[in-house]
Every structure is written in structure tokens, then in C-alpha cells.
Motif scaffolding. Structure first.
Motif, PDB file in Angstrom:
ATOM      1  N   LYS A  75      32.243  36.595  46.918  1.00  0.00           N
ATOM      2  CA  LYS A  75      32.900  37.487  47.890  1.00  0.00           C
ATOM      3  C   LYS A  75      33.704  38.561  47.159  1.00  0.00           C
ATOM      4  CE  LYS A  75      35.177  34.735  50.516  1.00  0.00           C
ATOM      5  NZ  LYS A  75      35.905  34.066  51.578  1.00  0.00           N
ATOM      6  N   LEU A  76      34.418  38.178  46.110  1.00  0.00           N
ATOM      7  CA  LEU A  76      35.178  39.147  45.330  1.00  0.00           C
ATOM      8  C   LEU A  76      34.233  40.161  44.680  1.00  0.00           C
ATOM      9  CD1 LEU A  76      37.880  40.107  44.201  1.00  0.00           C
ATOM     10  CD2 LEU A  76      37.632  38.439  42.354  1.00  0.00           C
ATOM     11  N   TYR A  77      33.113  39.678  44.153  1.00  0.00           N
ATOM     12  CA  TYR A  77      32.122  40.570  43.540  1.00  0.00           C
ATOM     13  C   TYR A  77      31.599  41.570  44.565  1.00  0.00           C
ATOM     14  CZ  TYR A  77      28.054  42.206  40.987  1.00  0.00           C
ATOM     15  OH  TYR A  77      27.122  43.011  40.354  1.00  0.00           O
ATOM     16  N   LEU A  78      31.216  41.098  45.753  1.00  0.00           N
ATOM     17  CA  LEU A  78      30.688  41.998  46.780  1.00  0.00           C
ATOM     18  C   LEU A  78      31.718  43.004  47.267  1.00  0.00           C
ATOM     19  CD1 LEU A  78      28.351  39.847  49.057  1.00  0.00           C
ATOM     20  CD2 LEU A  78      27.736  41.548  47.351  1.00  0.00           C
ATOM     21  N   ASN A  79      32.989  42.607  47.288  1.00  0.00           N
ATOM     22  CA  ASN A  79      34.031  43.514  47.757  1.00  0.00           C
ATOM     23  C   ASN A  79      34.432  44.540  46.712  1.00  0.00           C
ATOM     24  OD1 ASN A  79      34.232  42.400  50.317  1.00  0.00           O
ATOM     25  ND2 ASN A  79      35.719  40.872  49.658  1.00  0.00           N
ATOM     26  N   ASP A  80      34.418  44.164  45.431  1.00  0.00           N
ATOM     27  CA  ASP A  80      35.027  45.032  44.424  1.00  0.00           C
ATOM     28  C   ASP A  80      34.153  45.400  43.226  1.00  0.00           C
ATOM     29  OD1 ASP A  80      37.281  44.945  45.984  1.00  0.00           O
ATOM     30  OD2 ASP A  80      38.270  43.396  44.805  1.00  0.00           O
ATOM     31  N   CYS A  81      33.021  44.764  43.046  1.00  0.00           N
ATOM     32  CA  CYS A  81      32.258  44.990  41.813  1.00  0.00           C
ATOM     33  C   CYS A  81      30.902  45.662  42.016  1.00  0.00           C
ATOM     34  CB  CYS A  81      32.041  43.665  41.080  1.00  0.00           C
ATOM     35  SG  CYS A  81      33.572  42.758  40.734  1.00  0.00           S
ATOM     36  N   GLU A 117      34.661  34.525  28.413  1.00  0.00           N
ATOM     37  CA  GLU A 117      34.618  35.928  27.986  1.00  0.00           C
ATOM     38  C   GLU A 117      34.533  36.876  29.180  1.00  0.00           C
ATOM     39  OE1 GLU A 117      32.495  34.934  23.689  1.00  0.00           O
ATOM     40  OE2 GLU A 117      31.267  35.525  25.401  1.00  0.00           O
ATOM     41  N   VAL A 118      33.771  36.487  30.212  1.00  0.00           N
ATOM     42  CA  VAL A 118      33.715  37.299  31.433  1.00  0.00           C
ATOM     43  C   VAL A 118      35.105  37.351  32.065  1.00  0.00           C
ATOM     44  CG1 VAL A 118      32.780  37.443  33.778  1.00  0.00           C
ATOM     45  CG2 VAL A 118      31.270  36.863  31.876  1.00  0.00           C
ATOM     46  N   PHE A 119      35.798  36.218  32.118  1.00  0.00           N
ATOM     47  CA  PHE A 119      37.166  36.183  32.634  1.00  0.00           C
ATOM     48  C   PHE A 119      38.053  37.139  31.851  1.00  0.00           C
ATOM     49  CE2 PHE A 119      41.440  34.482  31.896  1.00  0.00           C
ATOM     50  CZ  PHE A 119      41.954  34.522  33.172  1.00  0.00           C
ATOM     51  N   TRP A 120      37.976  37.086  30.527  1.00  0.00           N
ATOM     52  CA  TRP A 120      38.814  37.931  29.670  1.00  0.00           C
ATOM     53  C   TRP A 120      38.526  39.414  29.913  1.00  0.00           C
ATOM     54  CZ3 TRP A 120      38.456  41.663  26.014  1.00  0.00           C
ATOM     55  CH2 TRP A 120      39.592  41.900  25.238  1.00  0.00           C
ATOM     56  N   VAL A 121      37.245  39.782  30.001  1.00  0.00           N
ATOM     57  CA  VAL A 121      36.888  41.185  30.247  1.00  0.00           C
ATOM     58  C   VAL A 121      37.406  41.633  31.606  1.00  0.00           C
ATOM     59  CG1 VAL A 121      34.957  42.767  30.652  1.00  0.00           C
ATOM     60  CG2 VAL A 121      34.897  41.222  28.693  1.00  0.00           C
ATOM     61  N   ALA A 122      37.235  40.799  32.628  1.00  0.00           N
ATOM     62  CA  ALA A 122      37.724  41.166  33.962  1.00  0.00           C
ATOM     63  C   ALA A 122      39.240  41.314  33.954  1.00  0.00           C
ATOM     64  CB  ALA A 122      37.287  40.120  34.986  1.00  0.00           C
ATOM     65  N   LYS A 123      39.933  40.458  33.254  1.00  0.00           N
ATOM     66  CA  LYS A 123      41.391  40.500  33.242  1.00  0.00           C
ATOM     67  C   LYS A 123      41.934  41.659  32.415  1.00  0.00           C
ATOM     68  CE  LYS A 123      45.488  37.738  32.551  1.00  0.00           C
ATOM     69  NZ  LYS A 123      46.020  36.392  32.615  1.00  0.00           N
ATOM     70  N   HIS A 124      41.340  41.899  31.240  1.00  0.00           N
ATOM     71  CA  HIS A 124      41.894  42.879  30.303  1.00  0.00           C
ATOM     72  C   HIS A 124      41.127  44.191  30.237  1.00  0.00           C
ATOM     73  CE1 HIS A 124      44.718  39.893  28.870  1.00  0.00           C
ATOM     74  NE2 HIS A 124      43.718  39.044  28.787  1.00  0.00           N
ATOM     75  N   GLY A 125      39.899  44.232  30.744  1.00  0.00           N
ATOM     76  CA  GLY A 125      39.099  45.447  30.671  1.00  0.00           C
ATOM     77  C   GLY A 125      38.588  45.710  29.260  1.00  0.00           C
ATOM     78  N   ILE A 126      37.841  46.803  29.121  1.00  0.00           N
ATOM     79  CA  ILE A 126      37.343  47.222  27.810  1.00  0.00           C
ATOM     80  C   ILE A 126      37.674  48.699  27.651  1.00  0.00           C
ATOM     81  CG2 ILE A 126      35.323  47.562  26.339  1.00  0.00           C
ATOM     82  CD1 ILE A 126      34.086  45.122  27.609  1.00  0.00           C
ATOM     83  N   ARG A 127      38.454  48.993  26.652  1.00  0.00           N
ATOM     84  CA  ARG A 127      38.926  50.352  26.397  1.00  0.00           C
ATOM     85  C   ARG A 127      37.764  51.333  26.248  1.00  0.00           C
ATOM     86  NH1 ARG A 127      42.455  49.959  21.599  1.00  0.00           N
ATOM     87  NH2 ARG A 127      43.844  49.029  23.118  1.00  0.00           N
ATOM     88  N   ARG A 128      37.956  52.528  26.789  1.00  0.00           N
ATOM     89  CA  ARG A 128      37.017  53.649  26.704  1.00  0.00           C
ATOM     90  C   ARG A 128      35.665  53.367  27.374  1.00  0.00           C
ATOM     91  NH1 ARG A 128      39.332  57.714  24.072  1.00  0.00           N
ATOM     92  NH2 ARG A 128      40.828  57.267  22.460  1.00  0.00           N
ATOM     93  N   GLY A 135      43.740  42.370  35.661  1.00  0.00           N
ATOM     94  CA  GLY A 135      44.758  41.320  35.624  1.00  0.00           C
ATOM     95  C   GLY A 135      45.971  41.604  36.480  1.00  0.00           C
ATOM     96  N   SER A 136      46.296  42.875  36.689  1.00  0.00           N
ATOM     97  CA  SER A 136      47.452  43.198  37.524  1.00  0.00           C
ATOM     98  C   SER A 136      47.084  43.212  39.012  1.00  0.00           C
ATOM     99  CB  SER A 136      48.036  44.551  37.118  1.00  0.00           C
ATOM    100  OG  SER A 136      47.077  45.574  37.293  1.00  0.00           O
ATOM    101  N   SER A 137      45.793  43.209  39.313  1.00  0.00           N
ATOM    102  CA  SER A 137      45.343  43.258  40.710  1.00  0.00           C
ATOM    103  C   SER A 137      44.980  41.889  41.272  1.00  0.00           C
ATOM    104  CB  SER A 137      44.107  44.162  40.824  1.00  0.00           C
ATOM    105  OG  SER A 137      44.410  45.465  40.389  1.00  0.00           O
ATOM    106  N   TYR A 138      44.558  40.979  40.417  1.00  0.00           N
ATOM    107  CA  TYR A 138      44.093  39.667  40.870  1.00  0.00           C
ATOM    108  C   TYR A 138      44.718  38.562  40.050  1.00  0.00           C
ATOM    109  CZ  TYR A 138      40.522  42.425  43.193  1.00  0.00           C
ATOM    110  OH  TYR A 138      39.885  43.339  43.965  1.00  0.00           O
ATOM    111  N   ALA A 139      45.015  37.458  40.707  1.00  0.00           N
ATOM    112  CA  ALA A 139      45.528  36.275  40.019  1.00  0.00           C
ATOM    113  C   ALA A 139      44.400  35.631  39.223  1.00  0.00           C
ATOM    114  CB  ALA A 139      46.089  35.286  41.045  1.00  0.00           C
TER     115      ALA A 139
END
Length: 170
Positions: A75-81, A117-128, A135-139
Motif C-alpha cells: 500500500k505504501l509503495y502504491l501510494n508513494d513509489c 539495504e532497501v530499508f537503508w536506501v528508503a530511509k537515507h536516500g542516495i545522494r545525487r 526517514g523524516s517522512s515515515y517511521a
């Protein structure tokens, strides 16, 4: 031996000066609407993947491995990704293709990253890249459910996908 070492150091110095000159003279093509050579893309992607693998924690998903976790992540994927990463059964995202590098289309290619690793990328993003930190939008539990869903994309049980679509249509 002394001549060999001197020659080796001189070669390294010439290489460094050449690379710095190439960069400082602006000879590097910085346009984002032009394709980069394959060797450059492979080199850059390997650096990103190595950094994520080195930096991401080696954790297990604290959520239960259940259909409910996958449904919540779906559901989160369909709403935001889907706008960037594409929706299953539909053509690749045109918007995701505009990023540099293009956003991976998970329904088509899955992911090479582990769930942590998917969790980490979603939480921290990838520069550039277009992948900003979430991480600031979702728990963390929401991001873990998303990571579980993305990690299982190729092998998602059909009844889970049907439930995600049914709940998203409400």
C-alpha cells in the motif's frame, strides 16, 4: 630498482595531473540529457552499490514475515513509489526515466539489494539521484514493510497483490 620506483611514481604523478587537468578544463560532459558511456555507468553504479552494502546495517526485518507486512508495504509503495519506480502490470514510469540515473523499475527488474539495504536506501536516500531520504517522512516500521514488499516483488503471492489492489481502490 630505484629507477623502477622513480618511473612508477612519475607515471602516477602524470596520471593524476592528467585527470585533474581533464576535470579542471571542463572536458567532462555534465549534461544530464546525454547518455553516459556504459563503462562510466558501470563504474558509478558499482560505487553506489558498494557504498550501500558497506553502510547499510546487517539487520533482520523486525516485522513478522507475513502477508500483512507485505500488504502494508505494498500500500505504501502504491501510494508513494509507483510514480518513479513503476506499477506492476503497467508500462515503465515515464517520470522515473527522467531521473539521472533513471529510477529502477522494481516490478520489471526487482532489486539486487537485501531487505536491510532497501530499508537503508528508503530511509537515507542516495545522494545525487532522485531517491531522497524518507526517514523524516515515515517511521521505521513503515519503511521495513516497504523493504519487505520491494524485496519480494518478483515472488509476491498473487493473493497478496490482489489484496493490496483491493485496499488501495477503497
Amino acid at each position: 630498482m630505484k629507477n623502477f620506483i622513480a618511473g612508477f611514481l612519475a607515471g602516477i604523478l602524470v596520471l593524476i595531473i592528467g585527470v585533474l587537468g581533464y576535470l579542471r578544463l571542463g572536458m567532462l560532459d555534465a549534461r544530464s540529457d546525454a547518455a553516459i558511456p556504459d563503462w562510466t555507468a558501470r563504474f558509478l553504479y558499482s560505487g553506489i552499490h558498494a557504498s550501500v552494502r558497506r553502510t547499510a546495517p546487517k539487520l533482520q526485518n523486525p516485522l513478522p514475515q507475513s502477508d500483512e507486512t507485505l500488504i502494508a508495504g505494498g500500500k505504501l509503495y502504491l501510494n508513494d513509489c509507483v510514480g518513479c519506480h513503476g506499477e506492476p502490470g503497467k508500462p515503465p514510469s515515464d517520470f522515473g526515466a527522467t531521473f539521472y540515473p533513471p529510477a529502477p523499475q522494481f516490478p520489471r527488474v526487482g532489486t539486487k539489494y537485501s531487505e536491510a539495504e532497501v530499508f537503508w536506501v528508503a530511509k537515507h536516500g542516495i545522494r545525487r539521484t532522485g531517491m531522497s531520504a524518507q526517514g523524516s517522512s515515515y517511521a521505521d516500521p513503515k519503511l521495513w514493510s516497504l523493504a519487505a514488499f520491494i524485496s519480494r516483488f518478483p515472488n509476491l503471492p498473487p493473493h497478496v497483490w490482489e489484496e493490496i489492489q483491493r485496499k488501495s481502490a477503497m
